[in-house]
Write an enzyme that holds these catalytic residues in place. Structure first.
Site, PDB file in Angstrom:
ATOM      1  CD  GLN A 250     -17.051  28.026 -43.298  1.00 49.44           C
ATOM      2  OE1 GLN A 250     -17.267  29.198 -43.021  1.00 49.44           O
ATOM      3  NE2 GLN A 250     -17.953  27.284 -43.925  1.00 49.44           N
TER       4      GLN A 250
ATOM      5  CG  HIS B 298     -12.676  29.981 -40.233  1.00 50.17           C
ATOM      6  ND1 HIS B 298     -13.442  30.322 -39.132  1.00 50.17           N
ATOM      7  CD2 HIS B 298     -13.335  30.494 -41.310  1.00 50.17           C
ATOM      8  CE1 HIS B 298     -14.497  31.018 -39.534  1.00 50.17           C
ATOM      9  NE2 HIS B 298     -14.466  31.120 -40.841  1.00 50.17           N
TER      10      HIS B 298
ATOM     11  NE  ARG C  63     -13.727  36.245 -38.763  1.00 45.48           N
ATOM     12  CZ  ARG C  63     -14.376  35.924 -39.879  1.00 45.48           C
ATOM     13  NH1 ARG C  63     -14.562  36.825 -40.831  1.00 45.48           N
ATOM     14  NH2 ARG C  63     -14.846  34.705 -40.067  1.00 45.48           N
TER      15      ARG C  63
ATOM     16  NE  ARG D 161     -19.220  29.519 -39.553  1.00 42.68           N
ATOM     17  CZ  ARG D 161     -18.513  30.645 -39.721  1.00 42.68           C
ATOM     18  NH1 ARG D 161     -18.181  31.038 -40.935  1.00 42.68           N
ATOM     19  NH2 ARG D 161     -18.094  31.352 -38.685  1.00 42.68           N
TER      20      ARG D 161
ATOM     21  CG  ASP E 224     -10.666  30.321 -48.180  1.00 43.84           C
ATOM     22  OD1 ASP E 224     -11.528  31.158 -48.518  1.00 43.84           O
ATOM     23  OD2 ASP E 224      -9.966  30.440 -47.145  1.00 43.84           O
TER      24      ASP E 224
ATOM     25  CB  CYS F 192     -15.321  29.001 -45.946  1.00 39.49           C
ATOM     26  SG  CYS F 192     -13.989  30.097 -46.461  1.00 39.49           S
TER      27      CYS F 192
HETATM   28  N1  NVA Z   1      -9.042  32.366 -45.673  1.00 38.10           N
HETATM   29  C1  NVA Z   1     -10.057  33.401 -45.560  1.00 38.10           C
HETATM   30  C2  NVA Z   1     -11.293  32.858 -44.919  1.00 38.10           C
HETATM   31  C3  NVA Z   1     -12.430  33.859 -44.843  1.00 38.10           C
HETATM   32  C4  NVA Z   1     -13.633  33.309 -44.140  1.00 38.10           C
HETATM   33  C5  NVA Z   1      -9.496  34.571 -44.772  1.00 38.10           C
HETATM   34  O1  NVA Z   1      -8.835  34.341 -43.760  1.00 38.10           O
HETATM   35  O2  NVA Z   1      -9.711  35.707 -45.179  1.00 38.10           O
HETATM   36  N1   CP Z   2     -16.884  32.063 -43.944  1.00 33.71           N
HETATM   37  C1   CP Z   2     -16.807  33.122 -43.118  1.00 33.71           C
HETATM   38  O1   CP Z   2     -16.270  33.053 -42.029  1.00 33.71           O
HETATM   39  O2   CP Z   2     -17.413  34.237 -43.589  1.00 33.71           O
HETATM   40  P1   CP Z   2     -17.344  35.696 -42.974  1.00 33.71           P
HETATM   41  O3   CP Z   2     -15.960  36.222 -43.203  1.00 33.71           O
HETATM   42  O4   CP Z   2     -18.384  36.478 -43.740  1.00 33.71           O
HETATM   43  O5   CP Z   2     -17.660  35.644 -41.516  1.00 33.71           O
END
Ligand code: NVA
Ligand code: CP
Length: 303
Positions: free
Chosen positions: A134, A131, A104, A287, A219, A259
């Site tokens: 997800q 992502h 990540r 997930r 989101d 998500c």
């Molecule tokens: N768009 C959000 C998704 C979190 C799972 C982010 O990147 O923070």
């Molecule tokens: N939806 C998702 O990826 O959640 P987290 O940021 O908690 O991993």
């Protein structure tokens, strides 16, 4: 055999993706019946996190444990990556010790460079651009609740962010129409939209986009790394909330997803989050099952 990576939904064929969804559904049923397997016995997953996470970390770790494997949580600030060790060197070293890696991070090019130098499968656990894990969970949830998503219409309301862009790839791979409602200046990548013209449409009008759709998705308005824009974005995204009024424009059996983590009262109303028949919690749980299916498959085709 070369390692098979999962950096975006385009790394697998439609057939492979649909098979993964079916396998995830099967693994979920097995787990609920108390059946564990040891398909990942002695396998080690390296998990590199440059951003926070709850669901992603827990689902990967729990999934590995449930299939007999092990996982290593590597916060970049505690490793030499956080002190500037080159991505390429880290990829060479880590992939000589573990069997599969999830990352990540921020820029998508970071994970692409890592994958290029990794001997083992690399999974995108979120970048600024995509992502895909997800999306496996979201599609699994839709399939479980309503059957195939092929030929359906989906409305994305909110920021044209990593989740929105993953929905564009999903529209292509799972063959559905995607209507994106976002404020001017927050559209997803122009090239990506252009490459999917004919099935992806952009508007600034959420009500128009939501009309008769089968699934509504949103989101957060400020993603990780955009925290300092939060206050400004709350103003810019006014009118782009997923709430009962917007849901009433959709088909009568429409589902809605998020998500998570969610900001109640911003991109989604508290009422929808707390509705007893929401599938959002199922979506989060999926997930776990979807990523177990993914890891099993990537290891199978890479070995
Ligand atoms: N768009 C959000 C998704 C979190 C799972 C982010 O990147 O923070
Ligand atoms: N939806 C998702 O990826 O959640 P987290 O940021 O908690 O991993």
């Amino acid at each position: 055999m070369a390692a098979k990576h999962f950096l975006s939904l385009l790394d697998l064929t439609s057939e492979e993706l649909n098979n993964l969804i079916q396998r995830a559904i099967e693994l979920k049923a097995e787990l609920r019946a108390g059946k564990h397997n040891s398909h990942l016995k002695n396998k080690v997953l390296g998990m590199i996190f440059e951003k926070s996470s709850t669901r992603t970390r827990v689902s990967f770790e729990a999934g590995m444990a449930q299939m007999g494997g092990h996982s290593l949580f590597l916060a970049s600030r505690d490793t030499q990556l956080g002190r500037g060790e080159p991505i390429e060197d880290s990829a060479r070293v880590l992939s000589s010790m573990v069997d599969i890696i999830m990352i990540r991070t921020y820029g998508h090019e970071i994970i692409e460079r890592f994958a290029q130098y990794s001997k083992v499968p690399v999974i995108n656990a979120l970048t600024d651009e995509f992502h895909p894990c997800q999306l496996l969970a979201d599609i699994q949830t839709y399939v479980e609740q309503r059957g195939s998503i092929q030929g359906k219409t989906v409305c994305w309301v909110g920021d044209g962010n990593n989740m929105c862009q993953s929905y564009i790839n999903a529209a292509r791979q799972f063959d559905f129409e995607l209507r994106i409602a976002c404020p001017e200046g927050f559209e997803p990548d122009e090239e990506l939209v252009k490459a999917n013209s004919g099935r992806v449409f952009i508007t600034q009008n959420p009500s128009e986009a939501a009309k008769d759709v089968d699934l509504l998705v949103t989101d957060v308005w400020a993603s990780m790394g955009q925290e300092e824009q939060q206050a400004e974005r709350i103003k810019q995204f006014a009118g782009y909330q997923l709430n009962q009024e917007l849901l009433s424009k959709a088909a009568s059996d429409a589902l809605y997803m998020h998500c998570l983590p969610a900001h109640r009262g911003e991109e989604i109303s508290a009422e929808l989050m707390d509705s007893p028949d929401t599938v959002i919690w199922e979506e989060a749980e999926n997930r776990l099952h979807a990523q177990k299916a993914l890891m099993e498959y990537l290891l199978q085709v890479s070995s």
